[in-house]
Design an enzyme around this catalytic site. Sequence first.
Site, PDB file in Angstrom:
ATOM      1  N   GLU A  85       0.792  -1.240  -0.530  1.00  0.00           N
ATOM      2  CA  GLU A  85       0.020   0.040  -0.089  1.00  0.00           C
ATOM      3  C   GLU A  85       1.175   1.436  -0.184  1.00  0.00           C
ATOM      4  O   GLU A  85       1.146   1.844   0.716  1.00  0.00           O
ATOM      5  CB  GLU A  85      -1.055  -0.009   1.133  1.00  0.00           C
ATOM      6  CG  GLU A  85      -2.187  -1.445   1.472  1.00  0.00           C
ATOM      7  CD  GLU A  85      -2.934  -1.084   2.817  1.00  0.00           C
ATOM      8  OE1 GLU A  85      -3.846  -1.570   2.323  1.00  0.00           O
ATOM      9  OE2 GLU A  85      -2.101  -0.539   3.839  1.00  0.00           O
ATOM     10  N   CYS A 107      -2.979  32.833   9.665  1.00  0.00           N
ATOM     11  CA  CYS A 107      -3.041  33.565  11.572  1.00  0.00           C
ATOM     12  C   CYS A 107      -2.399  32.694  12.561  1.00  0.00           C
ATOM     13  O   CYS A 107      -3.399  32.943  13.503  1.00  0.00           O
ATOM     14  CB  CYS A 107      -4.298  34.425  11.380  1.00  0.00           C
ATOM     15  SG  CYS A 107      -4.307  35.671  10.055  1.00  0.00           S
ATOM     16  N   TYR A 132       0.310  13.874   0.806  1.00  0.00           N
ATOM     17  CA  TYR A 132       0.209  14.430   1.664  1.00  0.00           C
ATOM     18  C   TYR A 132       0.444  15.630   1.975  1.00  0.00           C
ATOM     19  O   TYR A 132       0.162  16.768   2.671  1.00  0.00           O
ATOM     20  CB  TYR A 132       0.816  13.762   3.457  1.00  0.00           C
ATOM     21  CG  TYR A 132       0.571  12.329   3.295  1.00  0.00           C
ATOM     22  CD1 TYR A 132      -0.526  11.795   3.803  1.00  0.00           C
ATOM     23  CD2 TYR A 132       1.940  11.853   2.994  1.00  0.00           C
ATOM     24  CE1 TYR A 132      -0.552  10.401   3.871  1.00  0.00           C
ATOM     25  CE2 TYR A 132       1.526  10.183   2.821  1.00  0.00           C
ATOM     26  CZ  TYR A 132       0.054   9.277   2.984  1.00  0.00           C
ATOM     27  OH  TYR A 132       0.542   8.899   3.196  1.00  0.00           O
TER      28      TYR A 132
HETATM   29  N1  LLP Z   1      -1.254   1.804   4.346  1.00  0.00           N
HETATM   30  C1  LLP Z   1      -2.304   2.480   5.116  1.00  0.00           C
HETATM   31  C2  LLP Z   1      -3.141   1.500   5.942  1.00  0.00           C
HETATM   32  C3  LLP Z   1      -1.882   3.882   6.128  1.00  0.00           C
HETATM   33  O1  LLP Z   1      -2.928   4.254   6.939  1.00  0.00           O
HETATM   34  C4  LLP Z   1      -0.842   4.759   5.072  1.00  0.00           C
HETATM   35  C5  LLP Z   1      -0.855   5.820   5.949  1.00  0.00           C
HETATM   36  C6  LLP Z   1      -0.520   3.789   4.200  1.00  0.00           C
HETATM   37  C7  LLP Z   1      -0.832   3.115   3.809  1.00  0.00           C
HETATM   38  C8  LLP Z   1       0.681   4.821   3.503  1.00  0.00           C
HETATM   39  O2  LLP Z   1       2.213   4.796   3.878  1.00  0.00           O
HETATM   40  P1  LLP Z   1       2.831   5.360   3.193  1.00  0.00           P
HETATM   41  O3  LLP Z   1       3.052   4.422   2.143  1.00  0.00           O
HETATM   42  O4  LLP Z   1       2.332   7.069   2.498  1.00  0.00           O
HETATM   43  O5  LLP Z   1       4.442   5.946   4.096  1.00  0.00           O
HETATM   44  N2  LLP Z   1       0.431  12.599   6.670  1.00  0.00           N
HETATM   45  C9  LLP Z   1       1.288  11.786   7.201  1.00  0.00           C
HETATM   46  C10 LLP Z   1       1.041  10.253   6.536  1.00  0.00           C
HETATM   47  C11 LLP Z   1      -0.026   9.363   7.527  1.00  0.00           C
HETATM   48  C12 LLP Z   1       0.029   8.304   6.780  1.00  0.00           C
HETATM   49  C13 LLP Z   1      -1.132   8.065   7.366  1.00  0.00           C
HETATM   50  N3  LLP Z   1      -1.319   6.769   7.304  1.00  0.00           N
HETATM   51  C14 LLP Z   1       2.383  12.751   6.302  1.00  0.00           C
HETATM   52  O6  LLP Z   1       2.225  13.867   6.045  1.00  0.00           O
HETATM   53  O7  LLP Z   1       3.845  12.223   6.715  1.00  0.00           O
END
Ligand code: LLP
Length: 419
Positions: free
Chosen positions: A273, A343, A372
């Site tokens: 994922e 602000c 993100y």
């Molecule tokens: N699968 C699940 C169940 C997840 O909760 C997430 C991310 C992913 C896959 C994808 O993860 P990635 O490959 O993108 O690391 N907003 C935060 C990141 C939050 C991630 C939440 N879950 C940031 O800007 O760093």
Amino acid sequence: MHDFHYKNGELYCEGVPVRSVAQRVGTPFYLYSSTTLTNHVRSFAGAFQEVPHLICFALKSNSNGAVLRLLSREGAGADIVSGGELFRALRAGIDPRKIVYAGVGKRRDEIEYALKVGILMFNVESTEELLALDRAAKEMHAVARIALRVNPNIDPKTHAYISTGLKENKFGIPIEHALECYQTAKSLTHVEVTGIHQHIGSQITEVQPFVDALEKLVGFVQELKAAGVGIKYINIGGGLGITYKDETPPHPRDLAKAIQPMLKSAGCTLVLEPGRAIVGNAGILVTNALYHKDSGEKKFLIVDAGMNDLIRPSLYEAYHDIRPVLEDPSAEKMVFDVVGPICESGDFLAKDREMQDVKQGGLIAVMGAGAYGFSMSSNYNSRPRVAEVMARGNEYFIVRERETYNDLIKGEKIPRWLE
Ligand code: LLP
């Protein structure tokens, strides 16, 4: 690797000068490289070709329709966490049989929607959710394919806010309770045990936490087998990190090399994922320098993008490289806090950053903003959300128009007694 580079001191996205996009769409805007996206998704597919696998792009990282359409055409599926994400995935042409649905708080209407379109599986995060799924499926004369999301209690060694596989996190079912929960699942008439899922965190820059987590998982799958519970899919989640500053995250190939042997012995289809690793470095946020200000203590460079457009620095103290769109070797280097118009004192894109002084009206690129970035943006301070643009070769296309002031009040109504 990405396709943002300088040519004669000017920043390009593939063959498109960033400046020319700014002239047409105004600032701020997100700019994505189509070629980078394609290369990233192909590098995952190539890395894992020795084992049957499915790449389910994590929509939460970027849910723009054109990004999704591109990934869908490359054969990717989707990892979703809401009805809204399901809607977007289907609209982009993603096959429902390639969609997996995680999240601790799935609502009944969302469950019904996913059952109706026949997604590949629900990643179930609690026993109560499992029972709710069975009830919903029964009433709909359907069967809910499920994986249990187990929490392996592994430290992914990343920021506490984006770590998800520790006991103190709300996610998944503790691995010690998972056998009992699988047995419950097996006894239910409208649930079909299909897989097992875990996701330990995000922006992980080493292979080891993945190896440790998968070792635990594969051991548990053997235990399940012995107990008569068969599993067809092992989903290891996302989480592979990218280079924001000086990190050296593993290439998908390194991850594949480390975990493929374990997967071969388990004989299951692998589900991945990835979100950030595919789209993070495929996008930038372009903003305009409005004003300079010196408080005596600090020098501020005030730009027209704020925390509502890119919240990562404010929320996680995340580092994003800041580059001038036009390099000026003669310009003085200075140390700035790059701040937005919101602000809030927490509204910054960079702190104490040594960079080329950019004149008023000059353009600045915030790098690594594809994941993100827009997806976490908001209308705070009543700021319309920015435009999104995708480049490919020498051409570009506005893949989401900038919002208008009228978009800000869409759906708002004044009660009769205030008219
Ligand atoms: N699968 C699940 C169940 C997840 O909760 C997430 C991310 C992913 C896959 C994808 O993860 P990635 O490959 O993108 O690391 N907003 C935060 C990141 C939050 C991630 C939440 N879950 C940031 O800007 O760093």
